[in-house]
Design a protein around this motif. Structure first.
Motif, PDB file in Angstrom:
ATOM      1  N   ILE A   1      -0.829  -6.905 -12.016  1.00 23.31           N
ATOM      2  CA  ILE A   1      -1.364  -6.159 -13.319  1.00 23.31           C
ATOM      3  C   ILE A   1      -2.830  -6.403 -13.083  1.00 23.31           C
ATOM      4  O   ILE A   1      -3.681  -5.150 -13.450  1.00 23.31           O
ATOM      5  N   SER A   2      -3.509  -7.524 -12.655  1.00 22.53           N
ATOM      6  CA  SER A   2      -4.866  -7.436 -12.528  1.00 22.53           C
ATOM      7  C   SER A   2      -5.353  -6.749 -11.580  1.00 22.53           C
ATOM      8  O   SER A   2      -6.569  -6.301 -11.291  1.00 22.53           O
ATOM      9  N   GLN A   3      -4.435  -6.257 -10.386  1.00 21.52           N
ATOM     10  CA  GLN A   3      -4.967  -5.248  -9.392  1.00 21.52           C
ATOM     11  C   GLN A   3      -4.821  -3.870  -9.590  1.00 21.52           C
ATOM     12  O   GLN A   3      -4.673  -3.082  -8.755  1.00 21.52           O
ATOM     13  N   ASN A   4      -4.115  -3.480 -10.732  1.00 22.14           N
ATOM     14  CA  ASN A   4      -3.425  -2.273 -11.361  1.00 22.14           C
ATOM     15  C   ASN A   4      -2.599  -1.747 -10.254  1.00 22.14           C
ATOM     16  O   ASN A   4      -2.613  -0.493 -10.075  1.00 22.14           O
ATOM     17  N   ILE A   5      -1.812  -2.541  -9.728  1.00 30.26           N
ATOM     18  CA  ILE A   5      -0.864  -2.117  -8.802  1.00 30.26           C
ATOM     19  C   ILE A   5       0.492  -1.649  -9.506  1.00 30.26           C
ATOM     20  O   ILE A   5       1.340  -2.776 -10.403  1.00 30.26           O
ATOM     21  N   LYS A   6       0.937  -0.430  -9.562  1.00 28.50           N
ATOM     22  CA  LYS A   6       2.158  -0.151 -10.432  1.00 28.50           C
ATOM     23  C   LYS A   6       3.217   0.490  -9.872  1.00 28.50           C
ATOM     24  O   LYS A   6       3.031   0.736  -8.375  1.00 28.50           O
ATOM     25  N   SER A   7       4.456   0.569 -10.243  1.00 27.31           N
ATOM     26  CA  SER A   7       5.659   1.033  -9.373  1.00 27.31           C
ATOM     27  C   SER A   7       5.542   2.699  -9.354  1.00 27.31           C
ATOM     28  O   SER A   7       4.488   3.232 -10.030  1.00 27.31           O
ATOM     29  N   ARG A   8       6.573   3.393  -8.590  1.00 26.22           N
ATOM     30  CA  ARG A   8       6.643   4.720  -8.666  1.00 26.22           C
ATOM     31  C   ARG A   8       6.498   5.536  -9.919  1.00 26.22           C
ATOM     32  O   ARG A   8       6.571   6.589 -10.093  1.00 26.22           O
ATOM     33  N   SER A   9       6.939   4.573 -11.063  1.00 24.09           N
ATOM     34  CA  SER A   9       7.123   5.406 -12.247  1.00 24.09           C
ATOM     35  C   SER A   9       5.934   5.277 -12.987  1.00 24.09           C
ATOM     36  O   SER A   9       5.843   6.032 -14.138  1.00 24.09           O
ATOM     37  N   GLY A  10       4.834   4.735 -12.579  1.00 24.50           N
ATOM     38  CA  GLY A  10       3.531   4.907 -13.245  1.00 24.50           C
ATOM     39  C   GLY A  10       3.412   3.488 -14.052  1.00 24.50           C
ATOM     40  O   GLY A  10       2.386   3.661 -14.856  1.00 24.50           O
ATOM     41  N   LYS A  11       4.358   2.567 -14.073  1.00 24.95           N
ATOM     42  CA  LYS A  11       4.442   1.478 -14.990  1.00 24.95           C
ATOM     43  C   LYS A  11       4.175   0.239 -14.302  1.00 24.95           C
ATOM     44  O   LYS A  11       4.644   0.358 -13.146  1.00 24.95           O
ATOM     45  N   PHE A  12       3.829  -0.831 -14.797  1.00 24.01           N
ATOM     46  CA  PHE A  12       3.725  -2.269 -14.174  1.00 24.01           C
ATOM     47  C   PHE A  12       5.031  -2.694 -13.890  1.00 24.01           C
ATOM     48  O   PHE A  12       5.970  -2.275 -14.590  1.00 24.01           O
ATOM     49  N   TYR A  13       5.148  -3.304 -12.637  1.00 20.67           N
ATOM     50  CA  TYR A  13       6.342  -3.998 -12.307  1.00 20.67           C
ATOM     51  C   TYR A  13       6.887  -4.924 -13.447  1.00 20.67           C
ATOM     52  O   TYR A  13       6.075  -5.868 -13.690  1.00 20.67           O
ATOM     53  N   SER A  14       8.162  -4.995 -13.892  1.00 18.55           N
ATOM     54  CA  SER A  14       8.708  -5.860 -14.731  1.00 18.55           C
ATOM     55  C   SER A  14       9.158  -7.063 -13.741  1.00 18.55           C
ATOM     56  O   SER A  14       9.156  -6.996 -12.784  1.00 18.55           O
ATOM     57  N   LEU A  15       9.487  -8.033 -14.571  1.00 21.08           N
ATOM     58  CA  LEU A  15       9.922  -9.339 -13.717  1.00 21.08           C
ATOM     59  C   LEU A  15      11.238  -9.291 -13.272  1.00 21.08           C
ATOM     60  O   LEU A  15      11.421  -9.577 -12.131  1.00 21.08           O
ATOM     61  N   LEU A  16      12.188  -8.663 -13.670  1.00 21.65           N
ATOM     62  CA  LEU A  16      13.314  -8.551 -13.213  1.00 21.65           C
ATOM     63  C   LEU A  16      13.311  -7.387 -11.764  1.00 21.65           C
ATOM     64  O   LEU A  16      13.711  -7.665 -10.995  1.00 21.65           O
ATOM     65  N   GLY A  17      12.284  -6.472 -12.057  1.00 21.98           N
ATOM     66  CA  GLY A  17      11.895  -5.382 -10.904  1.00 21.98           C
ATOM     67  C   GLY A  17      11.359  -6.257  -9.794  1.00 21.98           C
ATOM     68  O   GLY A  17      12.006  -6.048  -8.565  1.00 21.98           O
ATOM     69  N   ILE A  18      10.672  -7.073  -9.959  1.00 21.05           N
ATOM     70  CA  ILE A  18       9.904  -8.015  -8.840  1.00 21.05           C
ATOM     71  C   ILE A  18      10.886  -8.726  -8.242  1.00 21.05           C
ATOM     72  O   ILE A  18      11.265  -9.025  -7.075  1.00 21.05           O
ATOM     73  N   LYS A  19      11.889  -9.422  -9.055  1.00 18.38           N
ATOM     74  CA  LYS A  19      12.977 -10.325  -8.552  1.00 18.38           C
ATOM     75  C   LYS A  19      13.924  -9.527  -7.593  1.00 18.38           C
ATOM     76  O   LYS A  19      14.321  -9.996  -6.662  1.00 18.38           O
ATOM     77  N   ASN A  20      14.222  -8.315  -8.232  1.00 16.12           N
ATOM     78  CA  ASN A  20      15.320  -7.363  -7.455  1.00 16.12           C
ATOM     79  C   ASN A  20      14.658  -7.135  -5.888  1.00 16.12           C
ATOM     80  O   ASN A  20      15.387  -7.083  -5.029  1.00 16.12           O
ATOM     81  N   ILE A  21      13.165  -7.032  -5.967  1.00 13.11           N
ATOM     82  CA  ILE A  21      12.835  -6.538  -4.783  1.00 13.11           C
ATOM     83  C   ILE A  21      12.863  -7.896  -3.896  1.00 13.11           C
ATOM     84  O   ILE A  21      13.034  -7.704  -2.606  1.00 13.11           O
TER      85      ILE A  21
END
Length: 376
Positions: A213-233
């Motif tokens: 979030i601090s680096q403004n790195i977002k997912s392909r959907s244009g939203k910030f990565y969720s905690l579950l999304g990060i864990k799945n990765i």
């Protein structure tokens, strides 16, 4: 007399047993068998694009509701499998129709539940309809498993960092065979590298989330990565290089590993299959011993030793009790770090707002045997 016509087709098409054809044949049957019937006596229910594996179909459910409100004398369909391919669902329907004194007619098989023999034959036919559905499903699953062992990408949403690329191979008889593989997507792979590096550094999913979030790195959907999304990765083997360490990990976990030690590669990544149980609602994640692991045709990102170390950290961080609904935050330094003396649960602070303005945070926890509520 009142008639309900039900029609269903799994895919949208105007050919063969189309919805319109089914309805027209049912109408002709009614007019032939019941000469006094008119159009106003017939109600039509159509479900197109729905499978018969269950009864979760909008028009079918609408018909069941209407049965209770305005009871028909007959429910008419083109074939038995238009209603259901599940014996249990079909039996429940027939039982309800019998209780309401409603007859059921299949015009193709010429079953009529108003007659004892027709009722018996219909139940027998429903058993074979379910058998056919399950046989087809098993054949498809077996074929998918065979393809998974080859390392092909079998379709679906591609993992973050990759796109799907079609390959054409010419086989001996001159036919062209098409398959798919994962292809690097550099823009997304940058985020993947950051996620793995930061997790090894801070050993916290929420810490990784804050950094992204601090680096403004977002997912392909244009939203910030969720905690579950990060864990799945972090848990996805697709990013793991298919080396000896990776193979040893999955062998130890009793997964179905489809390559030998001599096949291990420092270049290609892994492909996993059968990670979720799609027979169950919401397709829950299965244990690793049910996974199929093969060498993919894409480049791996994380060496096996690092990927295995990350899995060990993730397993250590799994809470023994109820999962907390909130995480550590920046406005309360002890949030998530203070524990209940009685049950061991963590204390979390939460911002409260009034009329859109943040005015204070509240915290509740147990110290010894004293319950404390604090307003900050």
């Amino acid at each position: 007399m009142k008639f309900f016509i039900y029609s269903r087709k799994s895919v949208y098409t105007g050919k063969g047993e189309s919805i319109d054809n089914q309805i027209e044949m049912c109408k002709q049957y009614i007019y032939t068998k019941f000469p006094d019937a008119i159009d106003n006596d017939i109600s039509i229910y159509e479900d197109e694009g729905f499978s018969a594996k269950n009864t979760e179909r909008p028009q079918f459910q609408h018909m069941l509701s209407d049965i209770k409100i305005r009871k028909p004398d007959y429910i008419v369909c083109y074939r038995l499998d238009r209603i259901s391919r599940n014996v249990s669902d079909f039996s429940s329907l027939i039982e309800e129709l019998n209780q309401r004194n409603i007859s059921f007619i299949c015009i193709k098989e010429e079953f009529d539940t108003s007659k004892p023999m027709g009722k018996a034959m219909m139940f027998i036919a429903s058993v074979f309809a379910q058998l056919e559905r399950e046989t087809i499903a098993e054949r498809v699953r077996d074929n998918m498993v065979m393809l998974a062992r080859t390392g092909r990408w079998l379709g679906g949403t591609t993992p973050t960092g990759y796109t799907s690329e079609k390959l054409q191979e010419i086989i001996i008889d001159g036919k062209v065979k098409t398959s798919c593989k994962l292809k690097d997507n550099p823009a997304e792979l940058f985020a993947i590298d950051v996620i793995f590096e930061k997790y090894l550094e801070c050993k916290s999913i929420s810490g990784v989330s804050k950094y992204l979030i601090s680096q403004n790195i977002k997912s392909r959907s244009g939203k910030f990565y969720s905690l579950l999304g990060i864990k799945n990765i972090l848990q996805n083997p697709v990013y793991c290089i298919a080396d000896q360490d990776a193979r040893n990990y999955f062998v130890k976990k009793n997964a179905d590993v489809c390559f030998e030690e001599k096949d291990c590669s420092n270049k290609y990544g892994l492909i996993s299959y059968n990670k979720r149980d799609y027979k169950k609602k919401h397709a829950p994640r299965q244990s690793v011993d049910k996974w199929i692991i093969s060498i993919g045709r894409h480049r791996g990102r994380i060496e096996g030793k690092k990927w295995v170390a990350i899995q060990a950290i993730l397993e250590e961080n799994i809470p023994t009790g109820k999962k907390p609904s909130k995480i550590h935050n920046d406005y309360s330094l002890l949030s998530g770090l203070v524990y209940c003396d009685n049950c061991g649960s963590r204390m979390f602070a939460e911002m409260q707002t009034r009329h859109g303005l943040t005015i204070f945070a509240t915290a509740s926890f147990v110290v010894g045997k004293i319950f404390v509520i604090a307003k900050i």
